[in-house]
Design a protein around this motif. Structure first.
Motif, PDB file in Angstrom:
ATOM      1  N   UNK A   1       9.298   3.581   0.084  1.00  0.00           N
ATOM      2  CA  UNK A   1       8.112   3.830   0.132  1.00  0.00           C
ATOM      3  C   UNK A   1       7.215   1.821   0.239  1.00  0.00           C
TER       4      UNK A   1
ATOM      5  N   UNK B   1       0.503  -2.946   3.559  1.00  0.00           N
ATOM      6  CA  UNK B   1      -0.617  -2.987   2.720  1.00  0.00           C
ATOM      7  C   UNK B   1      -1.107  -4.253   1.605  1.00  0.00           C
TER       8      UNK B   1
ATOM      9  N   UNK C   1       5.506   9.886   5.999  1.00  0.00           N
ATOM     10  CA  UNK C   1       4.045   9.727   4.364  1.00  0.00           C
ATOM     11  C   UNK C   1       4.215   8.263   4.583  1.00  0.00           C
ATOM     12  N   UNK C   2       5.169   7.602   4.528  1.00  0.00           N
ATOM     13  CA  UNK C   2       4.866   5.705   4.249  1.00  0.00           C
ATOM     14  C   UNK C   2       3.368   5.310   6.000  1.00  0.00           C
TER      15      UNK C   2
ATOM     16  N   UNK D   1       1.576   7.611   8.201  1.00  0.00           N
ATOM     17  CA  UNK D   1       0.561   8.230   7.793  1.00  0.00           C
ATOM     18  C   UNK D   1      -0.516   7.473   7.180  1.00  0.00           C
ATOM     19  N   UNK D   2       0.406   6.793   5.964  1.00  0.00           N
ATOM     20  CA  UNK D   2      -0.584   5.988   5.251  1.00  0.00           C
ATOM     21  C   UNK D   2      -0.634   4.456   6.001  1.00  0.00           C
ATOM     22  N   UNK D   3      -0.066   3.978   6.754  1.00  0.00           N
ATOM     23  CA  UNK D   3      -0.060   3.360   7.623  1.00  0.00           C
ATOM     24  C   UNK D   3      -1.685   3.306   8.469  1.00  0.00           C
TER      25      UNK D   3
ATOM     26  N   UNK E   1      -3.606   5.509   8.232  1.00  0.00           N
ATOM     27  CA  UNK E   1      -5.636   5.790   7.738  1.00  0.00           C
ATOM     28  C   UNK E   1      -5.679   4.755   6.943  1.00  0.00           C
ATOM     29  N   UNK E   2      -4.475   3.210   6.701  1.00  0.00           N
ATOM     30  CA  UNK E   2      -5.598   2.291   6.522  1.00  0.00           C
ATOM     31  C   UNK E   2      -5.893   1.119   7.081  1.00  0.00           C
TER      32      UNK E   2
ATOM     33  N   UNK F   1      -9.165   2.797   8.426  1.00  0.00           N
ATOM     34  CA  UNK F   1     -10.141   2.235   7.017  1.00  0.00           C
ATOM     35  C   UNK F   1     -11.068   0.960   7.343  1.00  0.00           C
TER      36      UNK F   1
ATOM     37  N   UNK G   1       0.704   8.496  -4.914  1.00  0.00           N
ATOM     38  CA  UNK G   1       1.404   8.784  -3.056  1.00  0.00           C
ATOM     39  C   UNK G   1       3.127   8.771  -3.748  1.00  0.00           C
TER      40      UNK G   1
ATOM     41  N   UNK H   1      -7.104   6.412   0.644  1.00  0.00           N
ATOM     42  CA  UNK H   1      -7.093   6.834   2.186  1.00  0.00           C
ATOM     43  C   UNK H   1      -5.812   6.577   2.177  1.00  0.00           C
ATOM     44  N   UNK H   2      -5.562   5.474   2.431  1.00  0.00           N
ATOM     45  CA  UNK H   2      -3.639   5.906   2.753  1.00  0.00           C
ATOM     46  C   UNK H   2      -2.801   6.309   1.793  1.00  0.00           C
ATOM     47  N   UNK H   3      -3.057   6.365   0.662  1.00  0.00           N
ATOM     48  CA  UNK H   3      -2.073   6.816  -0.575  1.00  0.00           C
ATOM     49  C   UNK H   3      -2.528   8.319   0.039  1.00  0.00           C
TER      50      UNK H   3
ATOM     51  N   UNK I   1      -0.702   9.392   3.397  1.00  0.00           N
ATOM     52  CA  UNK I   1       0.674   9.472   2.717  1.00  0.00           C
ATOM     53  C   UNK I   1       1.071  10.511   2.529  1.00  0.00           C
TER      54      UNK I   1
END
Lengths: 242, 249
Positions: free
Chosen positions: A94, A102, A140-141, A143-145, A147-148, A151, B121, B160-162, B165
């Motif tokens: 994580x 981020x 998960x990590x 996918x977070x990137x 979306x980040x 955004x 997350x 949004x990122x969290x 994730x």
């Protein structure tokens, strides 16, 4: 051109560095270990899992920036059944894959270390399209990137004229990929990191870069048949790990 | 989406669902959607253990008579405590605790970014890890509460990122745990919990367009019952469709 890259000592990051130095760019590398080649490169040792190390980076970069290209390539993986994964591994995954890029993006923005007209590129994974059973925390990590980056894209362009992109490479012939492949894997079908690096560097506008034919095929399959794609990944990876 | 467990209107008597009494664990139980979920579940006769950031003496007046533990899920001690205080057998675990700020990256602080990523997350991942045994014993359902912002949101990039994730983690974990524990990711639209105002959203139109918290809570509970898909969204459309047809979205 001034370039900042995390994870530039190894794997895809090192391939990106090779291309950029050949093109005459000045490259600063953030990594835990020093690069094996290109000893002349500017190297900033940093453990991205440590928030204090990370917070100290902008001050060390003040003289070097602003950068025309920033590549967030540092990443680690750990595979195996999620419930058997040590908690320390989950925390580390994580911290390095998700929180560090981020936080670093925020630091660089706050210190005006990305030049107007520059690019900020995050390296995610083709698992964004397919899922990755056996590496759920990694998936998960990444996918977070994605979306980040999505955004940030519009406001960064509107306010700072910075292009934000995210790349989703598939498996490559790197030491990292070999370490996390299921037992008995021959490594066939893995892309050459130099090809992937070139594809990422060439694609200067796209929001989501899917580099290489193999990852494009995986992404298409995942987009059209998301459930079957995850099921296929389970068969190919997870069931061979347990 | 909302097919198996009809939404309850407050003037109608609440009944146990066909599955009978269930053991639930809910995080983020002291306010917002989590509180509304606990109230509905308790009124329906389920056995609920709630976890929240608030101290017991600071809980709101209408807090149901359920087991409640104070934890700060931004810390590793909080995650350990959750696993230690959870029932040994669970039918449903709803990891709902969330934190967010409606602001661009240039107005974020490193501490706030770390906290949002930790609560939204990392904590659900640690909790899922700690609750696996209890969920396996109950052949239970793990619900991860995301947000429709998971596809990316210019006004709240870290949040949004969290949530993205969480969605990606849930997708892969569902595949890993198939046949053992059912994993679902539930994405409510913007809900009138007060979190949006606290998070810095000031547009009066946006605040008026929020989903009612009780309807969202009922939708979340419904999404945790029966045969569910991986990803379930709770929107005005879904709530309206359910009200008109009584059937799923």
């Amino acid at each position: 051109m001034r370039v900042l890259i995390t994870g530039g000592s190894d794997g895809l990051g090192a391939a990106v560095v090779r291309h950029l130095t050949q093109a005459g760019a000045q490259v600063w590398i953030i990594d835990k270990t020093a690069p094996q080649t290109h000893q002349s490169l500017r190297f900033l040792p940093c453990d991205l899992a440590q928030p204090d190390d990370l917070a100290g980076l902008p001050a060390r970069l003040q003289q070097a920036g602003p950068f025309d290209l920033v590549v967030m390539s540092a990443g680690i993986n750990a595979v195996g059944p999620f419930e058997a994964m040590p908690l320390a591994t989950i925390r580390n995954l994580h911290a390095i894959n998700c929180a560090a890029p981020i936080l670093l993006a925020q630091h660089l923005l706050a210190q005006d270390l990305i030049a107007a007209g520059g690019r900020l590129v995050f390296i995610a994974s083709v698992s964004h399209f397919t899922g990755y059973p056996g590496a759920s925390v990694y998936a998960g990590g990444k996918d977070a990137l994605v979306a980040f980056a999505r955004s940030l894209r519009r406001p960064f362009w509107a306010d700072h004229r910075i292009t934000v992109q995210v790349a989703t490479p598939g498996p490559m012939r790197t030491a990292h990929a070999a370490r996390h492949a299921p037992p008995g894997s021959t490594g066939r079908g893995r892309a050459c990191p130099d090809h992937i690096a070139r594809a990422i560097l060439r694609s200067k506008r796209r929001a989501v870069i899917v580099p290489g034919v193999a990852s494009q095929a995986m992404a298409l399959f995942g987009r059209l048949f998301p459930v079957q794609a995850t099921q296929a990944m389970r068969k190919m990876l997870y069931e061979r790990l347990v | 989406m909302l097919d198996t467990h009809p939404m309850q209107d407050h003037d109608q008597p609440l009944q146990l669902p066909p599955q009978g009494r269930q053991t639930w664990l809910v995080t983020g139980a002291s306010a917002g959607i989590g509180l509304a979920v606990c109230q509905i579940l308790h009124a329906a006769g389920h056995d609920v253990t709630g976890f929240g950031r608030r101290q017991a003496q600071d809980l709101p007046a209408g807090f149901p008579d359920i087991a409640y533990h104070t934890v700060d899920l931004a810390t590793s001690q909080g995650c350990d405590l959750l696993a230690a205080r959870a029932p040994h057998r669970l039918d449903r675990a709803l990891l709902n605790a969330g934190l967010g700020y409606y602001r661009p990256l240039c107005r974020e602080t490193p501490q706030a970014i770390s906290d949002v990523l930790a609560v939204n997350l990392l904590a659900p991942m640690m909790a899922a890890h700690g609750l696996f045994g209890a969920l396996l014993a109950g052949q239970g359902v793990l619900g991860l509460v995301g947000s429709t912002a998971y596809r990316g949101a210019a006004g709240m990039p870290v949040y949004a990122a969290s949530k993205a994730g969480l969605d990606g983690f849930g997708r892969s974990l569902r595949s890993e745990w198939q046949g053992r524990v059912d994993v679902r990711v539930i994405h409510p639209g913007p809900t009138a919990t007060g979190m949006a105002m606290r998070a810095g959203l000031t547009s009066p139109l946006a605040l008026r367009m929020m989903l009612p918290v009780d309807a969202v809570a009922a939708g979340v509970i419904a999404a945790m019952q029966g045969q569910g898909r991986l990803r379930q969204r709770i929107s005005f459309g879904a709530i309206l469709r359910h009200k008109i047809t009584g059937r799923a979205a």
